[in-house]
Design a protein around this motif. Structure first.
Motif, short mmCIF file in Angstrom:
data_model
loop_
_atom_site.label_atom_id
_atom_site.label_comp_id
_atom_site.label_asym_id
_atom_site.label_seq_id
_atom_site.Cartn_x
_atom_site.Cartn_y
_atom_site.Cartn_z
N TYR A 12 0.84 -1.19 0.00
CA TYR A 12 0.00 0.00 0.00
C TYR A 12 0.88 1.25 0.00
O TYR A 12 2.01 1.24 0.49
N SER B 79 2.16 4.31 1.45
CA SER B 79 2.21 4.77 2.84
C SER B 79 2.57 6.24 2.96
O SER B 79 2.29 6.86 3.99
N PHE C 8 -0.37 7.86 4.76
CA PHE C 8 -1.64 7.17 4.60
C PHE C 8 -1.66 5.91 5.46
O PHE C 8 -0.64 5.24 5.63
N ASP D 56 -3.49 0.05 3.64
CA ASP D 56 -4.55 -0.41 2.75
C ASP D 56 -5.50 0.69 2.27
O ASP D 56 -6.50 0.39 1.61
N SER D 57 -5.20 1.97 2.57
CA SER D 57 -6.08 3.01 2.04
C SER D 57 -5.84 3.22 0.55
O SER D 57 -6.76 3.58 -0.19
#
Length: 585
Positions: A96, A98, A154, A157-158
């Motif tokens: 993801y 980050s 972030f 997993d966003s």
């Protein structure tokens, strides 16, 4: 190794100010004084993870991990992009996004991807454009905050990404002087930088060994002689000189060397360096992993005087008392010094090798030649590298050293002389040939406190005819700054506003790009703002060229009418410049 490209001498943003640090409050001072540089007991983990290559075309490097750069190790590897921008960049592994950072200097546009499956984070820098799903998030936040420079983090997993997915297009943004991709591999848990090359070596050819160009023997200034002198002796390896020295006492051998690779003329840093004496390994330096808070200690791996005077990277064996690079350097020698205490020959050998086990060596002899060593007279106050809040006071200046400011115990002498160009005496602090670990504090009395706007005072570091501003604070007729170099300092004023000038104004309508030169004479541009018809628009900063530019968005700027552009810039001493231009589009 790639020699560091000097920054264009435009006093531009605070981060570009030479030898200076931001003013901190007491809480920040305490936080800084508590920083410790840890030594790792482990080498970089074996690259068991299988990472996807960033590009589909053949991979060639323009820079390798750990290269010696100005005040830092190169923290990644640089992939060539065939001389072009906008090459699709593939994600190394699923994970993801980050972090996203955008700036006019440094990494330019960068994207950080965390990979929970292998404990790594990959970083991609100097990119031109993010993939649409990422770019929309970044641009929305830039417009919400009304700023081009931004740093976003972030949660997991966003923004998920997959292995091999195109996450960006390569570019030349930030402090980059040619299209390329700077890519890093970091250990997520510790944040340590890890050499990415082992993960990609199967895609990159290299059958060329490192090569040495110069051999140097430095005497300890207090306890050694080389060829009867306290000065170093330099021997050219390229000219096949006889590689031998006469010495007595403590000496430090050094080598100037580069690595090379197949199918390119670039030069690179040497990853593995070993010294043997009479067949026994006594010193080993391995650059495969480092902590970012120790990166400035690169200045202890080389002779600092040769670096600042001649931009020569002479890698020596000397190790300071604080051993800031314990994770990189191992030695059985005390402080890395060879003790020449017998009238005999010391047979020495430097061995250089790279990630592909390409190897080269240089043999040399030190003849033990007994000589009387005259002890030099040390001036100034002895400052321990372990001391906290050690101070020196001298004729209108107070100097404060915090724990961790110095790599070793140093005698710091302070002298002063007058000069009518400045608002204080000119102070010479310490010996500029000695590297500093982190900033120390200076507070200088104002001789003539006669300007109304106190923000316009600033401390400058003077080097010959050049001077560079330090971010400064006025307090009770004193000017305070945090500096990370020894040298000459004085108080001056910056009463000139930044300069703004339109570029290619006659082509704005046809190209759809509005741009300005932006610069400052001394303290550097702190911030700028661009508006069209009274509304903020995002002027992107290219600090290496001192340019801000805006690509006209027809969704927000109506066509077929006159528009008013207002640009305002403020420097670090509070001086402001605002200009207004009219254009038809």
């Amino acid at each position: 190794m790639s020699l560091y490209n000097s920054i264009t001498k435009i006093s531009f943003i605070a981060l570009a100010l030479v030898g200076c640090q931001s003013i901190g409050n007491n809480e920040n001072e305490q936080q800084l004084s508590n920083i410790s540089i840890k030594s790792l007991n482990e080498r970089a983990p074996e690259p068991t993870a299988s990472l996807h290559r960033p590009f589909d075309f053949p991979l060639v490097l323009s820079g390798n991990f750990g290269e010696l750069r100005a005040n830092h190790f190169h923290s990644g590897i640089d992939f060539k992009t065939q001389g072009e921008t906008r090459k699709p960049i593939h994600c190394a592994e699923s994970g993801y996004v980050s972090q996203i950072s955008v700036s006019g200097g440094g990494y330019g546009r960068a994207i950080y991807v965390t990979h929970p499956s292998n404990g790594l984070t990959t970083v991609y820098a100097h990119i031109e454009q993010y993939a649409p799903k990422i770019d929309s998030i970044v641009r929305a936040e830039q417009y919400r905050r009304e700023t081009f420079a931004i740093n976003l983090k972030f949660p997991a997993d966003s923004i998920p990404v997959s292995k091999g997915e195109i996450i960006a297009l390569s570019g030349n943004s930030g402090h980059s002087f040619g299209p390329h991709l700077h890519m890093e591999v970091r250990h997520t848990a510790t944040g340590d930088a890890i050499d990415p090359l082992p993960y990609f070596k199967n895609f990159i050819a290299d059958s060329v060994a490192p090569k040495a160009h110069k051999l140097i023997l430095y005497p300890d200034k207090q306890k050694g002689l080389v060829n009867g002198s306290t000065n170093a002796t330099y021997l050219s390896i390229d000219n096949s000189e006889k590689l031998e020295f006469n010495a007595w006492g403590l000496v430090y051998p050094a080598i100037n060397a580069n690595d090379y690779m197949t199918n390119t003329l670039n030069i690179y840093g040497v990853k593995y360096l070993t010294l043997k004496i009479d067949g026994q390994e006594v010193y080993k330096r391995t650059i495969d992993r480092f902590q970012f808070n120790a990166t400035r200690a690169i200045n202890t791996l080389v002779n600092y005087k040769d670096l600042i005077d001649n931009n020569q990277w002479h890698m020596h064996t000397r190790i300071p008392q604080s051993r800031p690079l314990g994770c990189i350097v191992e030695s059985t020698l005390i402080n890395g010094a060879i003790n020449i205490d017998s009238e005999r020959d010391y047979n020495c050998e430097f061995i250089m090798s790279d990630e592909y086990s390409n190897r080269n060596s240089v043999s040399f002899t030190i003849h033990g030649t007994k000589s009387a060593i005259k002890q030099p007279l040390l001036k100034g106050k002895l400052i321990s590298h372990l001391s906290n809040n050690d101070t020196i006071n001298h004729k209108g200046i107070n100097i404060r050293f915090f724990k961790g400011c110095l790599y070793e115990d140093v005698n710091v002498d302070v002298s002063s002389n007058s000069n009518t160009k400045y608002h204080s005496l000119i102070y010479t602090i310490g010996n500029d040939e000695i590297p500093i670990a982190r900033s120390y504090r200076i507070a200088i009395d104002l001789d003539n406190d006669n300007i109304i706007n106190k923000k316009q005072y600033c401390i400058v570091r003077i080097n010959g005819n050049n001077k560079s501003a330090c971010k400064s604070l006025y307090k009770n007729s004193k000017i305070i700054a945090y500096v990370n170099r020894f040298g000459n300092y004085a108080i001056t004023t910056d009463e000139s506003a930044p300069k703004l000038s339109p570029r290619n104004e006659d082509k704005w309508a046809s190209t759809g790009i509005i741009s300005y030169h932006i610069s400052d004479n001394l303290s550097g541009v702190k911030c700028y703002r661009g508006e069209i018809d009274g509304k903020w628009v995002m002027f992107e900063l290219d600090s290496k060229n001192a340019i801000i530019s805006y690509r006209i968005d027809p969704k927000t700027i109506k066509q077929g009418k006159d528009h008013i552009i207002t640009i305002k810039a403020t420097d670090n001493c509070g001086n402001e410049q605002q200009i207004t231009n009219k254009f038809y589009w």
